[in-house]
Design an enzyme around this catalytic site. Structure first.
Site, PDB file in Angstrom:
ATOM      1  N   LEU A 168       0.930  -1.276   0.127  1.00 31.12           N
ATOM      2  CA  LEU A 168       0.171   0.012   0.040  1.00 31.12           C
ATOM      3  C   LEU A 168       1.077   1.199  -0.034  1.00 31.12           C
ATOM      4  O   LEU A 168       0.640   2.275  -0.806  1.00 31.12           O
ATOM      5  CB  LEU A 168      -1.052  -0.213   1.275  1.00 31.12           C
ATOM      6  CG  LEU A 168      -2.189  -0.730   1.141  1.00 31.12           C
ATOM      7  CD1 LEU A 168      -3.175  -0.758   2.440  1.00 31.12           C
ATOM      8  CD2 LEU A 168      -2.881  -0.407   0.008  1.00 31.12           C
ATOM      9  N   TRP A 224       2.349   1.436  -3.414  1.00 27.20           N
ATOM     10  CA  TRP A 224       1.617   1.929  -4.110  1.00 27.20           C
ATOM     11  C   TRP A 224       1.165   3.420  -4.391  1.00 27.20           C
ATOM     12  O   TRP A 224       1.140   4.000  -5.543  1.00 27.20           O
ATOM     13  CB  TRP A 224       0.311   1.283  -4.104  1.00 27.20           C
ATOM     14  CG  TRP A 224      -1.045   1.692  -5.001  1.00 27.20           C
ATOM     15  CD1 TRP A 224      -1.174   1.165  -6.280  1.00 27.20           C
ATOM     16  CD2 TRP A 224      -2.080   2.767  -4.830  1.00 27.20           C
ATOM     17  NE1 TRP A 224      -2.239   1.927  -6.844  1.00 27.20           N
ATOM     18  CE2 TRP A 224      -2.866   2.731  -5.840  1.00 27.20           C
ATOM     19  CE3 TRP A 224      -2.317   3.427  -3.635  1.00 27.20           C
ATOM     20  CZ2 TRP A 224      -3.963   3.387  -5.968  1.00 27.20           C
ATOM     21  CZ3 TRP A 224      -3.635   4.026  -3.699  1.00 27.20           C
ATOM     22  CH2 TRP A 224      -3.983   4.205  -4.935  1.00 27.20           C
ATOM     23  N   HIS A 225       1.227   4.160  -3.007  1.00 24.72           N
ATOM     24  CA  HIS A 225       1.074   5.565  -3.125  1.00 24.72           C
ATOM     25  C   HIS A 225       2.550   6.361  -3.681  1.00 24.72           C
ATOM     26  O   HIS A 225       2.032   7.142  -4.494  1.00 24.72           O
ATOM     27  CB  HIS A 225       0.757   6.081  -1.762  1.00 24.72           C
ATOM     28  CG  HIS A 225      -0.637   5.706  -1.052  1.00 24.72           C
ATOM     29  ND1 HIS A 225      -0.780   4.452  -0.552  1.00 24.72           N
ATOM     30  CD2 HIS A 225      -1.591   6.412  -1.093  1.00 24.72           C
ATOM     31  CE1 HIS A 225      -2.254   4.648  -0.241  1.00 24.72           C
ATOM     32  NE2 HIS A 225      -2.670   5.430  -0.644  1.00 24.72           N
ATOM     33  N   GLU A 226       3.440   6.040  -3.342  1.00 23.66           N
ATOM     34  CA  GLU A 226       4.798   6.431  -3.769  1.00 23.66           C
ATOM     35  C   GLU A 226       6.044   5.468  -3.294  1.00 23.66           C
ATOM     36  O   GLU A 226       6.081   5.105  -2.111  1.00 23.66           O
ATOM     37  CB  GLU A 226       4.824   8.027  -3.044  1.00 23.66           C
ATOM     38  CG  GLU A 226       6.170   8.764  -3.495  1.00 23.66           C
ATOM     39  CD  GLU A 226       5.996   9.921  -2.930  1.00 23.66           C
ATOM     40  OE1 GLU A 226       5.177  10.878  -2.994  1.00 23.66           O
ATOM     41  OE2 GLU A 226       7.002  10.145  -1.986  1.00 23.66           O
TER      42      GLU A 226
END
Length: 281
Positions: free
Chosen positions: A197, A200-202
């Site tokens: 997670l 996935w954001h950065e």
């Protein structure tokens, strides 16, 4: 930013389709249906992540429904209220003005600035999700809810059942369960899920640390849920005292995690932690 966000959700949908097809759980999809699903306008930029099976079902069953159309308009209105009234005005203007009354190097400023970031993120993201869900209802598609009062969560696992629920369920199905089936260690599966997670954001140190923060939180919560203390505190008159305390603890755990992601750099995050912990001078 919108393009990057849209591509991130697009990639998750594509991975979902590949895994479901490989596992034989996905029925044959025509090219027209596939393109309609991949480029479904209401969810293209900010989600929720609508799955191919649900989309195909609605594509076949959709028809004019005045009640559903009215519900869609109402959901869009709720979304705009969250974004404009709560996100932009009450949090973005009024809360920000109040925040400026604190010295910038004070403990209070750094704590409430993280709270500001969390509230602003929630109202904007939840509002945009409501608009997407409402827009989908107008054209006959039912999209899953994405938020369910996450800041009222009883513990961190409950938080992730309430926050960005379509992403959380995606991560549960395609990261947590496969890792758990291989390792049989819930803590490892939780950490893997949260790191995915975060990445996935950065792809950055601060987002990986944010993922590790939540991964450790979920792992500790899993252990806590198996202790007799949890049952003891959640029974009888004690529950009336413990449950509000548990919600406050969970809320602050989430707020403090925003110190890692609500800043412009990892160095700034470290400086905030230094002030909050009272370390150094």
């Amino acid at each position: 930013t919108l393009f990057r966000s849209g591509m991130a959700f697009y990639v998750l949908r594509a991975i979902h389709l590949l895994i479901e097809s490989y596992a034989g759980r996905c029925k044959a999809v025509s090219w027209l249906s596939l393109l309609a699903w991949l480029w479904f306008v209401p969810t293209l930029q900010i989600g929720p992540i609508n799955r191919i099976g649900d989309f195909q079902r609605d594509l076949l069953r959709r028809r004019w429904d005045a009640q559903q159309f009215a519900a869609g308009l109402q959901r869009i209105l709720f979304g705009y209220v969250k974004v404009i009234v709560f996100g932009n005005y009450l949090v973005g203007v009024k809360f920000q003005e109040w925040l400026q009354s604190f010295p910038e190097e004070s403990w209070s400023y750094h704590y409430f600035d993280s709270l500001y970031y969390g509230l602003h993120l929630y109202f904007k993201f939840a509002g945009y999700s409501d608009i997407a869900i409402g827009f989908a209802l107008l054209i006959g598609f039912r999209i899953v809810d994405n938020f369910n009062f996450p800041y009222l969560a009883a513990d961190i696992t409950d938080f992730w059942r309430r926050w960005h629920m379509s992403l959380s369920s995606w991560c549960r199905d395609y990261v947590y369960l496969p890792v758990f089936s291989l390792t049989r260690v819930p803590a490892v599966a939780a950490m893997a899920s949260m790191l995915v997670l975060g990445g996935w954001h950065e792809i950055s140190l601060r987002y990986l640390l944010w993922g590790a923060w939540h991964g450790i939180g979920v792992a500790v919560c899993q252990v806590w849920q198996k202790t007799h203390w949890r049952g003891y505190l959640n029974s009888g008159w004690r529950s009336r005292l413990w449950r509000p305390i548990a919600r406050v603890i969970t809320l602050n755990f989430v707020i403090l995690s925003f110190i890692l992601t609500g800043t412009n750099s990892f160095a700034e995050s470290v400086e905030r932690w230094r002030v909050l912990l009272g370390v150094g001078g």
